[in-house]
Design a protein around this motif. Structure first.
Motif, PDB file in Angstrom:
ATOM      1  N   ALA A 226       0.824  -1.206   0.000  1.00 20.73           N
ATOM      2  CA  ALA A 226       0.000   0.000   0.000  1.00 20.73           C
ATOM      3  C   ALA A 226       0.860   1.259   0.000  1.00 20.73           C
ATOM      4  N   GLU A 227       2.019   1.166   0.649  1.00 23.44           N
ATOM      5  CA  GLU A 227       2.919   2.315   0.654  1.00 23.44           C
ATOM      6  C   GLU A 227       3.477   2.607  -0.737  1.00 23.44           C
ATOM      7  N   GLN A 228       3.445   1.589  -1.596  1.00 30.35           N
ATOM      8  CA  GLN A 228       3.928   1.754  -2.959  1.00 30.35           C
ATOM      9  C   GLN A 228       2.797   2.076  -3.939  1.00 30.35           C
ATOM     10  N   ALA A 229       1.570   2.255  -3.406  1.00 29.96           N
ATOM     11  CA  ALA A 229       0.419   2.481  -4.275  1.00 29.96           C
ATOM     12  C   ALA A 229       0.597   3.642  -5.239  1.00 29.96           C
ATOM     13  N   PRO A 230       1.172   4.776  -4.818  1.00 31.74           N
ATOM     14  CA  PRO A 230       1.339   5.876  -5.781  1.00 31.74           C
ATOM     15  C   PRO A 230       2.156   5.475  -7.011  1.00 31.74           C
ATOM     16  N   ARG A 231       3.128   4.622  -6.850  1.00 31.93           N
ATOM     17  CA  ARG A 231       3.925   4.188  -8.000  1.00 31.93           C
ATOM     18  C   ARG A 231       3.082   3.339  -8.939  1.00 31.93           C
ATOM     19  N   TYR A 232       2.237   2.469  -8.356  1.00 32.91           N
ATOM     20  CA  TYR A 232       1.348   1.655  -9.183  1.00 32.91           C
ATOM     21  C   TYR A 232       0.347   2.545  -9.919  1.00 32.91           C
ATOM     22  N   GLU A 233      -0.197   3.528  -9.194  1.00 29.37           N
ATOM     23  CA  GLU A 233      -1.170   4.426  -9.801  1.00 29.37           C
ATOM     24  C   GLU A 233      -0.541   5.220 -10.942  1.00 29.37           C
ATOM     25  N   ALA A 234       0.703   5.661 -10.719  1.00 23.48           N
ATOM     26  CA  ALA A 234       1.379   6.421 -11.770  1.00 23.48           C
ATOM     27  C   ALA A 234       1.601   5.563 -13.009  1.00 23.48           C
ATOM     28  N   LEU A 235       1.971   4.299 -12.783  1.00 22.98           N
ATOM     29  CA  LEU A 235       2.194   3.405 -13.920  1.00 22.98           C
ATOM     30  C   LEU A 235       0.902   3.179 -14.694  1.00 22.98           C
ATOM     31  N   VAL A 236      -0.203   2.970 -13.972  1.00 21.20           N
ATOM     32  CA  VAL A 236      -1.488   2.745 -14.639  1.00 21.20           C
ATOM     33  C   VAL A 236      -1.925   3.989 -15.398  1.00 21.20           C
ATOM     34  N   ALA A 237      -1.745   5.147 -14.770  1.00 22.39           N
ATOM     35  CA  ALA A 237      -2.152   6.399 -15.412  1.00 22.39           C
ATOM     36  C   ALA A 237      -1.374   6.652 -16.696  1.00 22.39           C
ATOM     37  N   GLU A 238      -0.130   6.241 -16.707  1.00 18.38           N
ATOM     38  CA  GLU A 238       0.706   6.480 -17.884  1.00 18.38           C
ATOM     39  C   GLU A 238       0.433   5.497 -19.012  1.00 18.38           C
ATOM     40  N   THR A 239      -0.090   4.348 -18.669  1.00 19.30           N
ATOM     41  CA  THR A 239      -0.195   3.291 -19.689  1.00 19.30           C
ATOM     42  C   THR A 239      -1.628   2.913 -20.027  1.00 19.30           C
ATOM     43  N   THR A 240      -2.627   3.463 -19.312  1.00 14.93           N
ATOM     44  CA  THR A 240      -4.008   3.049 -19.513  1.00 14.93           C
ATOM     45  C   THR A 240      -4.903   4.271 -19.552  1.00 14.93           C
ATOM     46  N   GLU A 241      -5.974   4.165 -20.331  1.00 18.61           N
ATOM     47  CA  GLU A 241      -6.968   5.225 -20.356  1.00 18.61           C
ATOM     48  C   GLU A 241      -7.570   5.397 -18.968  1.00 18.61           C
ATOM     49  N   ASP A 242      -7.913   6.628 -18.606  1.00 14.91           N
ATOM     50  CA  ASP A 242      -8.456   6.901 -17.276  1.00 14.91           C
ATOM     51  C   ASP A 242      -9.700   6.070 -16.985  1.00 14.91           C
ATOM     52  N   ALA A 243     -10.523   5.902 -17.987  1.00 18.09           N
ATOM     53  CA  ALA A 243     -11.773   5.167 -17.772  1.00 18.09           C
ATOM     54  C   ALA A 243     -11.509   3.724 -17.390  1.00 18.09           C
ATOM     55  N   LEU A 244     -10.416   3.147 -17.898  1.00 20.99           N
ATOM     56  CA  LEU A 244     -10.071   1.780 -17.574  1.00 20.99           C
ATOM     57  C   LEU A 244      -9.290   1.692 -16.269  1.00 20.99           C
ATOM     58  N   ALA A 245      -8.584   2.768 -15.917  1.00 20.25           N
ATOM     59  CA  ALA A 245      -7.723   2.738 -14.734  1.00 20.25           C
ATOM     60  C   ALA A 245      -8.521   2.799 -13.448  1.00 20.25           C
ATOM     61  N   ALA A 246      -9.605   3.556 -13.434  1.00 19.09           N
ATOM     62  CA  ALA A 246     -10.350   3.789 -12.202  1.00 19.09           C
ATOM     63  C   ALA A 246     -10.848   2.508 -11.537  1.00 19.09           C
ATOM     64  N   PRO A 247     -11.488   1.585 -12.276  1.00 18.81           N
ATOM     65  CA  PRO A 247     -11.960   0.361 -11.605  1.00 18.81           C
ATOM     66  C   PRO A 247     -10.826  -0.440 -10.978  1.00 18.81           C
ATOM     67  N   GLY A 248      -9.685  -0.514 -11.650  1.00 18.51           N
ATOM     68  CA  GLY A 248      -8.561  -1.276 -11.110  1.00 18.51           C
ATOM     69  C   GLY A 248      -8.041  -0.694  -9.818  1.00 18.51           C
ATOM     70  N   LEU A 249      -7.958   0.629  -9.748  1.00 18.51           N
ATOM     71  CA  LEU A 249      -7.472   1.271  -8.529  1.00 18.51           C
ATOM     72  C   LEU A 249      -8.477   1.106  -7.397  1.00 18.51           C
TER      73      LEU A 249
END
Length: 283
Positions: A226-249
């Motif tokens: 969980a402490e690394q969540a921002p890095r995961y979120e940044a990776l998803v944001a950079e590689t996936t459309e926002d509409a697809l990223a939200a459910p995963g997060l």
């Protein structure tokens, strides 16, 4: 062929002072005290007698005696220290003979029951959730050793009675006599079933604690992730459309909540099981 049973280990009354308990463990690890070495006067007297037979001068005799005294003293310092310690441990073991139980004090069946008791107790005391003070229903460090000692004391008495029972039972039983001996046999079987039930309750508690430990470790790892969540979120944001990223997060957060609930449930179950041990805490 059935697996060989592991024997129980030495059990010491937890109410004994730590220094006495340590001496009893040392006595168990050691052997019988070594024979006492000849005293210095005895050695000197022997040498004087030999000198007389050999016709040596008094001066030479005094020199030899001085050497003998020195060697004997050094021998006592280097060897007798261990001997005296062994004797002290031996005396301690004899003085507190009713405050410890050896594996050989129990018959095989009772030894197996004690081994199960010790393993369950060790599982709880060595668990991570116990060391993290998460099992606060009972004071495990005090209650469980006391429980183990109570069970072991009863197992020792059961072993002694069973040995007497086997010795006194006619073999074979004459016709019409079996009913007269049946109540004694039944009493021993009832006592063993009662102890087995008590041990099973302790094993159930240990099983709950073991499961809580597994979830606790997973929970801690998830916290690290969980402490690394921002890095995961940044990776998803950079590689996936926002509409697809939200459910995963969102799933990450929900899964963390599920693990948190599972962890709390496992702790609650362990605490609930521990409460069943409390009525049996008396002698």
């Amino acid at each position: 062929m059935s697996p060989r049973r592991r024997p129980p280990h030495l059990l010491i009354d937890p109410s004994l002072p730590p220094t006495v308990a340590s001496a009893l463990r040392a006595a168990r690890r050691g052997h019988a005290p070594p024979p006492k070495l000849p005293s210095t006067p005895r050695v000197c007297a022997t040498l004087l007698f030999l000198l007389f037979l050999m016709g040596l001068s008094l001066t030479a005799g005094l020199i030899v005696i001085s050497i003998a005294i020195f060697l004997s003293s050094m021998s006592r310092l280097s060897g007798d220290v261990k001997g005296h310690r062994a004797w002290r441990r031996f005396r301690t073991a004899m003085r507190h003979r009713d405050r410890y139980i050896l594996p050989e004090d129990l018959d095989p069946d009772c030894g197996d029951l004690l081994r199960r008791t010790q393993e369950a107790t060790e599982t709880v005391l060595d668990s991570e959730v116990n060391k993290a003070n998460l099992l606060d229903t009972i004071d495990n460090a005090v209650t469980l050793p006391d429980q183990t000692w109570q069970i072991a004391s009863k197992l020792k008495r059961l072993s002694e009675l069973r040995a007497d029972h086997r010795r006194l039972m006619p073999d074979p039983l004459p016709p019409g006599i079996a009913d007269a001996f049946a109540p004694y046999t039944a009493a021993l079987e009832t006592a063993e079933r009662s102890l087995d039930a008590r041990i099973r309750t302790l094993e159930e508690y240990a099983g709950q604690v073991r499961r809580a430990d597994d979830v606790y470790r997973a929970h801690r790892r998830l916290q690290e992730l969980a402490e690394q969540a921002p890095r995961y979120e940044a990776l998803v944001a950079e590689t996936t459309e926002d509409a697809l990223a939200a459910p995963g997060l969102g799933q990450l957060t929900e899964q963390a909540r599920q693990v948190e609930r599972l962890f709390q449930e496992s702790i609650d179950e362990a605490r609930l099981t521990a409460r069943h041990l409390l009525p049996a805490a008396g002698p």
